[in-house]
Design an enzyme around this catalytic site. Structure first.
Site, mmCIF file in Angstrom:
data_model
loop_
_atom_site.group_PDB
_atom_site.id
_atom_site.type_symbol
_atom_site.label_atom_id
_atom_site.label_comp_id
_atom_site.label_asym_id
_atom_site.label_seq_id
_atom_site.Cartn_x
_atom_site.Cartn_y
_atom_site.Cartn_z
ATOM 1 N N TRP A 102 0.429 -0.999 0.361
ATOM 2 C CA TRP A 102 0.008 -0.019 -0.427
ATOM 3 C C TRP A 102 0.657 1.401 0.382
ATOM 4 C CZ3 TRP A 102 -4.418 -1.228 -1.593
ATOM 5 C CH2 TRP A 102 -4.499 -2.074 -1.839
ATOM 6 N N ASP A 170 -1.889 7.157 6.264
ATOM 7 C CA ASP A 170 -2.328 5.175 5.778
ATOM 8 C C ASP A 170 -2.900 5.063 6.639
ATOM 9 O OD1 ASP A 170 -4.930 3.976 4.924
ATOM 10 O OD2 ASP A 170 -2.897 3.666 2.931
ATOM 11 N N LYS A 194 -12.346 -2.017 6.179
ATOM 12 C CA LYS A 194 -11.036 -2.822 6.861
ATOM 13 C C LYS A 194 -11.673 -3.089 8.461
ATOM 14 C CE LYS A 194 -8.808 -3.279 3.377
ATOM 15 N NZ LYS A 194 -7.763 -1.843 3.033
HETATM 16 C C1 LIG Z 1 -6.989 -1.646 1.490
HETATM 17 C C2 LIG Z 1 -5.788 -1.016 2.099
HETATM 18 C C3 LIG Z 1 -5.861 0.286 1.208
HETATM 19 C C4 LIG Z 1 -6.540 0.356 -0.147
HETATM 20 O O1 LIG Z 1 -8.241 0.688 0.166
HETATM 21 P P1 LIG Z 1 -9.203 1.106 -1.124
HETATM 22 O O2 LIG Z 1 -10.741 2.116 0.375
HETATM 23 O O3 LIG Z 1 -9.458 0.149 -1.322
HETATM 24 O O4 LIG Z 1 -8.429 2.635 -1.939
HETATM 25 C C5 LIG Z 1 -4.898 1.519 1.605
HETATM 26 N N1 LIG Z 1 -4.122 1.546 2.223
HETATM 27 C C6 LIG Z 1 -4.115 -0.103 3.239
HETATM 28 C C7 LIG Z 1 -3.057 0.030 4.407
HETATM 29 C C8 LIG Z 1 -4.995 -0.908 2.769
HETATM 30 O O5 LIG Z 1 -5.282 -1.515 3.337
#
Ligand SMILES: *Cc1c(COP(=O)(O)O)cnc(C)c1O
Length: 359
Positions: A102, A170, A194
């Site tokens: 990511w 993030d 998540k």
């Molecule tokens: C799942 C995830 C993403 C991507 O998220 P989307 O909403 O599918 O764009 C980005 N960063 C992390 C750490 C993730 O677990």
């Protein structure tokens, strides 16, 4: 009805109480005679939904009036682009720490938009650890890191020191999983799917003073944070239903006792499952370095791939879902987010012991 034991990495488990509440309100939301999906986002009823959810996001995080909560479409992945697009000005350099998939994707977007410096990386050891040595550039536009690495099963157990640079994170896969000093962050974002809701909405918490750092010029409307701040996430139609669920999850967290209580549960769950790995005489092998282990995504290997396949199949027969590791790394991964109960995790640990003794 029998609910499965849910270890999916995302979209992932939601609290049963939240689902039941949504079910109860589905046909007739608060007496309006329509569902929350069927009403104008400009209606008074919906305004209450979004403003309460925004306020409760900040309440859970312990943040005040110097922060704004946004609910945006496009997932966390759109934030990968929006952050450099807004804040990576001429003469500044974006700083990133690369801890796998990511963050690598986030870096890719930044490189398309301006000067980007990866100041630390754990690529040398297959992203199995969190780098602790790094130096932020004096002209950094921001420091960006990924607090929990969903695919690799690693997690920061400290807040990186960004010096004078704004700290951007993030937090998609460990958002609201523990107590922390969230006022250290200038921008936090998370795909809700998540840990705090369904897919379709990204929660963005932005410090107001960040808005003065947005670069000059005629920015694309939808990619400009000011657009969404100025219209309170309602410049265009927001992801109404997903953000309503996020609002219910906020209430669930607050009813549980906030992040202190949530963290305690998550610590217990992590202890149970890592205990099962560490007490298996090497039968199960955790793939993350000890001090970087994720309390959200537990990644591990078995002695060989055939046994891994067998274990995943037998687990599914017991209604334990989502244990297959990400296709890019293989092995097994048990995602144990806020809504996955200690009972579910204990059942998995018991199954791990049994499987080892039989295989
Ligand atoms: C799942 C995830 C993403 C991507 O998220 P989307 O909403 O599918 O764009 C980005 N960063 C992390 C750490 C993730 O677990």
């Amino acid at each position: 009805m029998s609910r499965a034991l849910n270890f999916y990495a995302g979209p992932a488990a939601l609290p049963l109480e939240v689902l039941e509440e949504a079910q109860k309100e589905l046909l007739d939301f608060h007496g309006d005679g329509v569902s929350v999906m069927e009403m104008s986002h400009r209606s008074k009823t919906f305004d209450e939904v979004i403003t309460t959810a925004q306020a409760n996001v900040k309440k859970v995080l312990g943040l005040g009036d110097d922060y704004e909560t946004l609910f945006l479409g496009g997932g966390a992945s759109t934030q990968f682009a929006m952050i450099p697009y807004n804040f990576l000005k001429e003469g500044l350099v974006a700083n990133y720490i690369d801890t796998g998939s990511w963050s690598t994707n986030a870096i890719k977007e930044s490189k398309k938009l301006g000067e980007t410096n990866v100041i630390a990386s754990s690529a040398d050891k297959d992203f199995s650890y969190i780098p602790k040595d790094f130096k932020v550039d004096s002209n950094a536009a921001y420091l960006h890191y990924t607090s929990n690495n969903t695919i690799r099963g690693t997690q920061y157990h400290f807040i990186p020191d960004a010096g004078n640079a704004p700290l951007v994170c993030d937090m998609s896969s460990d958002f609201m999983s523990k107590e922390m000093d969230y006022s250290k962050f200038s921008l936090i974002y998370a795909g809700a799917q998540k840990n705090v809701g369904p897919s379709g909405v990204a929660v963005v918490v932005i410090k107001k003073d960040m808005l003065s750092r947005i670069r000059e010029g005629d920015l694309l409307t939808m990619l400009n944070y000011n657009t969404h701040v100025n219209k309170n996430s309602m410049f265009n139609t927001p992801p109404c239903f997903p953000l309503y669920i996020v609002g219910l999850v906020m209430k669930w967290i607050l009813n549980k006792g906030g992040l202190k209580a949530i963290e305690k549960m998550n610590d217990e769950k992590a202890n149970v499952i890592y205990g099962a790995i560490d007490n298996s005489d090497g039968y199960y092998r955790g793939t993350a370095a000890q001090d970087s282990r994720s309390k959200m995504n537990v990644t591990f290997r078995l002695p060989n791939e055939d046994l891994e396949k067998k274990m995943i199949a037998e687990a599914a027969e017991r209604k334990m879902l989502g244990l297959k590791g990400h296709r890019s790394v293989g092995g097994l991964r048990a995602s144990i987010y806020n809504a996955t109960s200690l009972d579910a995790v204990s059942a998995l640990a018991d199954f791990m012991k049994e499987f080892k003794s039989k295989n």
